[in-house]
Design an enzyme around this catalytic site. Structure first.
Site, PDB file in Angstrom:
ATOM      1  N   ARG A 102      -8.463 -11.502   4.718  1.00  0.00           N
ATOM      2  CA  ARG A 102      -8.094 -10.138   5.113  1.00  0.00           C
ATOM      3  C   ARG A 102      -8.764  -9.703   6.410  1.00  0.00           C
ATOM      4  O   ARG A 102      -8.392  -8.687   6.984  1.00  0.00           O
ATOM      5  CB  ARG A 102      -8.431  -9.164   3.972  1.00  0.00           C
ATOM      6  CG  ARG A 102      -7.458  -9.250   2.819  1.00  0.00           C
ATOM      7  CD  ARG A 102      -7.886  -8.419   1.638  1.00  0.00           C
ATOM      8  NE  ARG A 102      -8.954  -9.061   0.867  1.00  0.00           N
ATOM      9  CZ  ARG A 102      -9.464  -8.583  -0.243  1.00  0.00           C
ATOM     10  NH1 ARG A 102      -9.016  -7.434  -0.730  1.00  0.00           N
ATOM     11  NH2 ARG A 102     -10.415  -9.218  -0.883  1.00  0.00           N
ATOM     12  N   LYS A 198       2.601   4.033   3.033  1.00  0.00           N
ATOM     13  CA  LYS A 198       1.224   4.231   2.583  1.00  0.00           C
ATOM     14  C   LYS A 198       0.295   4.264   3.781  1.00  0.00           C
ATOM     15  O   LYS A 198       0.506   3.578   4.775  1.00  0.00           O
ATOM     16  CB  LYS A 198       0.842   3.055   1.671  1.00  0.00           C
ATOM     17  CG  LYS A 198      -0.591   3.040   1.184  1.00  0.00           C
ATOM     18  CD  LYS A 198      -0.961   1.657   0.641  1.00  0.00           C
ATOM     19  CE  LYS A 198      -1.201   0.660   1.757  1.00  0.00           C
ATOM     20  NZ  LYS A 198      -1.675  -0.651   1.259  1.00  0.00           N
ATOM     21  N   ASP A 224       2.965  -8.039  -4.172  1.00  0.00           N
ATOM     22  CA  ASP A 224       1.928  -8.096  -3.148  1.00  0.00           C
ATOM     23  C   ASP A 224       1.344  -9.502  -3.163  1.00  0.00           C
ATOM     24  O   ASP A 224       1.604 -10.274  -4.095  1.00  0.00           O
ATOM     25  CB  ASP A 224       0.838  -7.048  -3.429  1.00  0.00           C
ATOM     26  CG  ASP A 224       0.212  -6.497  -2.145  1.00  0.00           C
ATOM     27  OD1 ASP A 224       0.351  -7.160  -1.091  1.00  0.00           O
ATOM     28  OD2 ASP A 224      -0.414  -5.431  -2.203  1.00  0.00           O
ATOM     29  N   ASP A 228      -6.642  -6.454  -5.438  1.00  0.00           N
ATOM     30  CA  ASP A 228      -8.106  -6.464  -5.463  1.00  0.00           C
ATOM     31  C   ASP A 228      -8.607  -5.393  -6.432  1.00  0.00           C
ATOM     32  O   ASP A 228      -8.776  -5.636  -7.621  1.00  0.00           O
ATOM     33  CB  ASP A 228      -8.644  -6.264  -4.055  1.00  0.00           C
ATOM     34  CG  ASP A 228     -10.156  -6.448  -3.963  1.00  0.00           C
ATOM     35  OD1 ASP A 228     -10.816  -6.591  -5.016  1.00  0.00           O
ATOM     36  OD2 ASP A 228     -10.692  -6.468  -2.842  1.00  0.00           O
ATOM     37  N   THR A 229      -8.783  -4.177  -5.968  1.00  0.00           N
ATOM     38  CA  THR A 229      -9.255  -3.111  -6.855  1.00  0.00           C
ATOM     39  C   THR A 229      -8.101  -2.437  -7.596  1.00  0.00           C
ATOM     40  O   THR A 229      -8.321  -1.570  -8.433  1.00  0.00           O
ATOM     41  CB  THR A 229     -10.023  -2.039  -6.067  1.00  0.00           C
ATOM     42  OG1 THR A 229      -9.139  -1.464  -5.086  1.00  0.00           O
ATOM     43  CG2 THR A 229     -11.242  -2.636  -5.368  1.00  0.00           C
ATOM     44  N   ALA A 230      -6.865  -2.821  -7.277  1.00  0.00           N
ATOM     45  CA  ALA A 230      -5.637  -2.318  -7.914  1.00  0.00           C
ATOM     46  C   ALA A 230      -5.350  -0.859  -7.585  1.00  0.00           C
ATOM     47  O   ALA A 230      -4.484  -0.244  -8.216  1.00  0.00           O
ATOM     48  CB  ALA A 230      -5.661  -2.524  -9.430  1.00  0.00           C
ATOM     49  N   GLY A 231      -6.021  -0.301  -6.609  1.00  0.00           N
ATOM     50  CA  GLY A 231      -5.753   1.081  -6.207  1.00  0.00           C
ATOM     51  C   GLY A 231      -4.354   1.242  -5.644  1.00  0.00           C
ATOM     52  O   GLY A 231      -3.605   2.149  -6.032  1.00  0.00           O
TER      53      GLY A 231
END
Length: 316
Positions: A102, A198, A224, A228-231
């Site tokens: 990333r 977004k 996706d 990661d944090t699923a936010g």
């Protein structure tokens, strides 16, 4: 099926990040996993011993650089060095999940490009080829001066959703950057797409602005590459339901699932989260909502094709 592959010059080794996947790959190909051990000195330094001759062999090392990322990268680098010094004919790094992907560009002043640094480290250690799956940014392939085979998880995810016989579906990209991936899944499922508009004010924080496309009354499938944090994914799922989607599925190739991810998924509008085993999921991250599909057959095919000097692109 083990020990049935006719050429004994093909060797598969695993390190600690995803031993179950490596074993499955070896079983499909028909070889035993190479004998090696990974231990630690008293101060935490990695010690690796290769416990069989690999002189003149084509070696494939399976290691996802997932959590703990730095530990797994160091294991991999030290293993590559050990293989090089043991006279392996070729050292092929099989990295289902490429950590640090990333950080692939300078978005702000004085930022590192860590994806390029990892590529440099692998090459300097002695890797002669890299096989990886769904890089966060396809241009990371250009960071390498050795051959890289970039596999895709979309066909595996598509086959799963085809088997569910869902009706009136729409494939949703959680942001503008994922539209290409979304189109690939949409083409395989013969479905339209929608896009979540977004913005991300800071890392691991996302805010939904608008939904572009018709999702009302439809079954939405969000895709996706990494969760990661699923936010992002849970925010998108909730927004889709609030705007009229009948139900929401989500899928990704790499289930990083760090921090509050599992709790967020459990309390979200997501009916089912479909992931691959590019990253091993510990027991505490396995829930009824998460379905894990295996990439072992795909990677096994790629390894055999590389070893036999055949085309890998025909897999897609």
């Amino acid at each position: 099926m083990v020990n049935e592959y006719p050429n004994h010059r093909l060797k598969i080794f695993t390190l600690n990040s995803n031993t179950a996947l490596a074993k499955e790959i070896a079983d499909i190909i028909g070889v035993n996993l190479g004998r090696s051990s990974v231990s630690r000195f008293s101060d935490g330094e990695v010690q690796i011993n290769i416990e069989e001759s690999i002189r003149g062999c084509d070696v494939f090392v399976v290691q996802s650089t997932s959590y703990p990322v730095n530990e797994n990268i160091m294991e991999l680098l030290i293993m590559i060095d050990a293989l090089k010094r043991a006279s392996a004919r070729s050292i092929n790094v099989v990295m289902p999940y490429y950590g640090y992907a990333r950080q692939d560009r300078k978005a702000r002043a004085r930022e590192p490009i860590t994806a390029k640094l990892v590529a440099n480290l692998l090459e300097t250690a002695g890797a002669t080829r890299v096989i990886t799956l769904d890089l966060h940014a396809p241009q990371i392939q250009g960071f390498f001066d050795v051959p890289i085979d970039h596999l895709m998880g979309v066909p595996i995810l598509a086959e799963y959703f085809k088997s569910k016989n869902l009706e009136d579906i729409v494939i949703v990209s959680p942001d503008h950057g994922g539209v290409t991936r979304t189109r690939k899944l949409a083409e395989r499922l013969k479905a339209p797409i929608a896009i979540i508009d977004k913005r991300r004010p800071r890392p691991n924080v996302a805010e939904v602005m608008n939904i572009v496309g018709n999702i009302e009354g439809r079954t939405a499938i969000i895709i996706d590459d990494i969760i990661d944090t699923a936010g992002t994914i849970t925010l998108a799922a909730n927004a889709l339901v609030e705007n009229g989607a009948k139900e929401v599925y989500a899928c990704c190739t790499h289930p990083v699932l760090s921090g509050p991810a599992i709790e967020r998924i459990q309390h979200s509008k997501i009916k089912e989260l479909v992931v691959t085993n590019s990253i091993a999921l510990p027991e505490e991250k396995r829930t009824d909502k998460i379905i894990q599909l295996s990439v072992a057959p795909l990677i096994a095919d790629a390894i055999i094709r590389v070893f036999e000097n055949k085309s890998v692109s025909v897999l897609f």
